[in-house]
Design a protein around this motif. Structure first.
Motif, PDB file in Angstrom:
ATOM      1  N   VAL A  12       0.837  -1.033  -0.027  1.00  0.00           N
ATOM      2  CA  VAL A  12      -0.001  -0.018  -0.031  1.00  0.00           C
ATOM      3  C   VAL A  12       1.020   1.026  -0.125  1.00  0.00           C
ATOM      4  O   VAL A  12       1.668   1.297   1.230  1.00  0.00           O
ATOM      5  CB  VAL A  12      -0.945   0.033   1.208  1.00  0.00           C
ATOM      6  CG1 VAL A  12      -1.932   1.170   1.217  1.00  0.00           C
ATOM      7  CG2 VAL A  12      -1.783  -1.354   1.282  1.00  0.00           C
ATOM      8  N   VAL A 112      -6.891   2.410  -0.767  1.00  0.00           N
ATOM      9  CA  VAL A 112      -7.343   1.303  -0.259  1.00  0.00           C
ATOM     10  C   VAL A 112      -8.215   1.790   0.913  1.00  0.00           C
ATOM     11  O   VAL A 112      -8.074   2.679   1.641  1.00  0.00           O
ATOM     12  CB  VAL A 112      -5.991   0.530   0.544  1.00  0.00           C
ATOM     13  CG1 VAL A 112      -6.594  -0.533   1.455  1.00  0.00           C
ATOM     14  CG2 VAL A 112      -5.287  -0.141  -0.167  1.00  0.00           C
ATOM     15  N   VAL A 135      -8.604  -7.079   0.493  1.00  0.00           N
ATOM     16  CA  VAL A 135      -8.207  -5.586   0.371  1.00  0.00           C
ATOM     17  C   VAL A 135      -9.124  -5.388  -0.613  1.00  0.00           C
ATOM     18  O   VAL A 135      -9.377  -5.465  -1.500  1.00  0.00           O
ATOM     19  CB  VAL A 135      -6.945  -5.547  -0.052  1.00  0.00           C
ATOM     20  CG1 VAL A 135      -6.537  -3.936  -0.224  1.00  0.00           C
ATOM     21  CG2 VAL A 135      -5.865  -6.116   0.604  1.00  0.00           C
ATOM     22  N   LEU A 137     -10.804  -1.726  -2.330  1.00  0.00           N
ATOM     23  CA  LEU A 137     -10.531  -0.442  -2.778  1.00  0.00           C
ATOM     24  C   LEU A 137     -11.646   0.626  -2.731  1.00  0.00           C
ATOM     25  O   LEU A 137     -12.690   0.139  -2.505  1.00  0.00           O
ATOM     26  CB  LEU A 137      -9.971  -0.574  -3.941  1.00  0.00           C
ATOM     27  CG  LEU A 137      -8.830  -1.367  -4.371  1.00  0.00           C
ATOM     28  CD1 LEU A 137      -8.285  -1.270  -5.857  1.00  0.00           C
ATOM     29  CD2 LEU A 137      -7.532  -1.036  -3.380  1.00  0.00           C
TER      30      LEU A 137
END
Length: 464
Positions: A12, A112, A135, A137
């Motif tokens: 990230v 993120v 994860v 977005l």
């Protein structure tokens, strides 16, 4: 083979520490994807691109990144030259991100929103360590990962002006008069400061940098006034080590600032706790409350909040993080960097062991790893990611062989009590440091030095 081995490591942030992680992952042959919220590599760095750092190039380039760039015929800058943030981005980060080994793996505009485990909230334990990370977005896209290296930094979450960690009364109401750290006083932001009275709140290097620019502006523009406010009783910590500093530009920064204060070109206010801010006919009335309960006020046109930054852990609320209750760093790292104990001292080199959480496979690196601790150097972040990536590759011997060689500041360690009550708080800086120790200094996102993140409440420390 573990099913997770087929999934990428998600990094990230495409700042210096994030791209260094990508270079190390490439060298280790591990699949990875870098997720960058901005449109370019080093997007946060570019926001303070006008600032010239005081750490020379040789401290600002990751070794793995350097190897990849050299193979591509990169012409390295003078190792002793001092880059600006813009030069760091264009001469180093951009070429690094454009390398064919990295470019296909970097996604821009990928903010993120949350990190969790696939099908598991924070409560569920069974099979957790073998379950992929999920994860999500901001656009709703969901990605799976074997591990997450969070190099998102802290630039987007500055500290408030209020001394208690809460916004000062009326702080939101005067947003139009407030400036984020490191405005371009002599460049694109000049008109907001020329001929006006600016109050700079903060005791770190970014405050010092802004104050020096304002002093230069005041010499050229009539009626430009500069006031500097700190919470402590002495500016000694900001003045730093002077000639004893191993980075001459860093030592000179404090020396120049002291000269302006002593000459009266910058008005210094100590013991300054912002209590309330009120619009006042196109200006801002700043009310100060002192420790004894007394109040006074100052009327200014602009307020620069150079009060530091804090990490945003909201994206990891469903992960099992063991955060120190004071700093928001891991419990293992926090005692080594606590500004209450190490306001201007050194920190041992550290790697994967100090950065590990109960949530196996998640590591915050770079400035975010330091929580609210005020100072950080890029080289520290580079060694962090080297260690973490080695561990992800199963090379624990390399992961735990953590080494760091950083320049001395010419200032010494002090306790918070000493800093608050004395101009001379420490023993001679000539006393040798324990072997293997390096200075904890630098900026947001695991970046630099001149723009070291400020801690408006951190104590002062004496020069050598």
């Amino acid at each position: 083979m573990n099913a997770l081995d087929n999934l990428p490591v998600l990094v990230v942030g495409a700042g210096p520490t994030g791209l260094a992680a990508a270079a190390h992952l490439h060298e280790r042959g591990l699949p990875y994807t870098v997720l960058e919220a901005g449109d370019t590599p080093g997007a946060a760095v570019r926001q303070w691109g006008h600032v010239r750092v005081f750490s020379p190039w040789r401290y600002n380039i990751d070794p793995a990144a350097r190897r990849l760039l050299d193979e591509a015929g990169w012409v390295a800058p003078d190792p002793e030259a001092l880059p600006t943030g813009a030069e760091l981005a264009t001469a180093y980060l951009q070429p690094l991100a454009e390398l064919p080994q990295l470019k296909p793996h970097v996604r821009y505009g990928a903010r993120v929103q949350a990190i969790s485990r696939l099908g598991l909230d924070r409560l569920r334990s069974a099979g957790r360590d073998t379950t992929p990370f999920l994860v999500r977005l901001a656009d709703g896209t969901e990605l799976l990962a074997r591990a997450v290296i969070d190099a998102s930094g802290t630039w987007g979450t500055p500290n408030v002006l209020g001394a208690s960690g809460l916004p000062a009364r009326g702080e939101a109401d005067v947003a139009a008069y407030l400036e984020h750290a490191l405005p371009d006083v002599l460049g694109v932001d000049r008109d907001r400061f020329a001929g006006r009275h600016t109050l700079v709140v903060g005791a770190g290097h970014s405050a010092a940098n802004t104050l020096l620019s304002l002093a230069d502006l005041a010499a050229a523009e009539p009626d430009t006034e500069v006031t500097w406010a700190i919470r402590t009783a002495t500016p000694a910590r900001t003045y730093g080590g002077g000639d004893a500093d191993a980075l001459p530009a860093r030592g000179a920064l404090g020396s120049r600032l002291r000269e302006h204060v002593d000459a009266g070109r910058i008005r210094l206010l100590t013991g300054f706790w912002v209590h309330a801010l009120t619009p006042a006919g196109g200006r801002v009335k700043v009310v100060v409350r002192h420790a004894d309960g007394g109040e006074e006020s100052v009327l200014v046109d602009r307020v620069v909040a150079a009060t530091g930054f804090r990490p945003d852990h909201s994206i990891t609320s469903e992960l099992r993080l063991d955060l120190d209750p004071v700093l928001g760093a891991t419990r293992a790292l926090a005692p080594l960097i606590d500004p209450n104990e190490h306001s201007c001292g050194t920190v041992p080199p550290h790697g994967v062991d100090e950065l590990t959480h109960p949530e196996s496979g998640y590591h915050a690196v770079g400035m975010k790893s330091y929580g609210r601790a005020p100072t950080f150097l890029m080289a520290t972040g580079y060694e962090q990611v080297r260690s973490v990536v080695a561990a992800l590759a199963g090379d624990w011997a390399a992961a735990r062989d953590v080494q760091l060689d950083l320049p001395e500041t010419g200032v010494c360690t002090s306790t918070a009590a000493d800093s608050a009550t004395s101009d001379s708080c420490c023993a001679s800086a000539a006393e040798p440091e324990p072997a293997g120790r390096g200075l904890a200094t630098g900026v947001t996102g695991g970046l630099l030095s001149l723009v070291a993140v400020d801690s408006a409440s951190a104590g002062g420390c004496c020069a050598s």
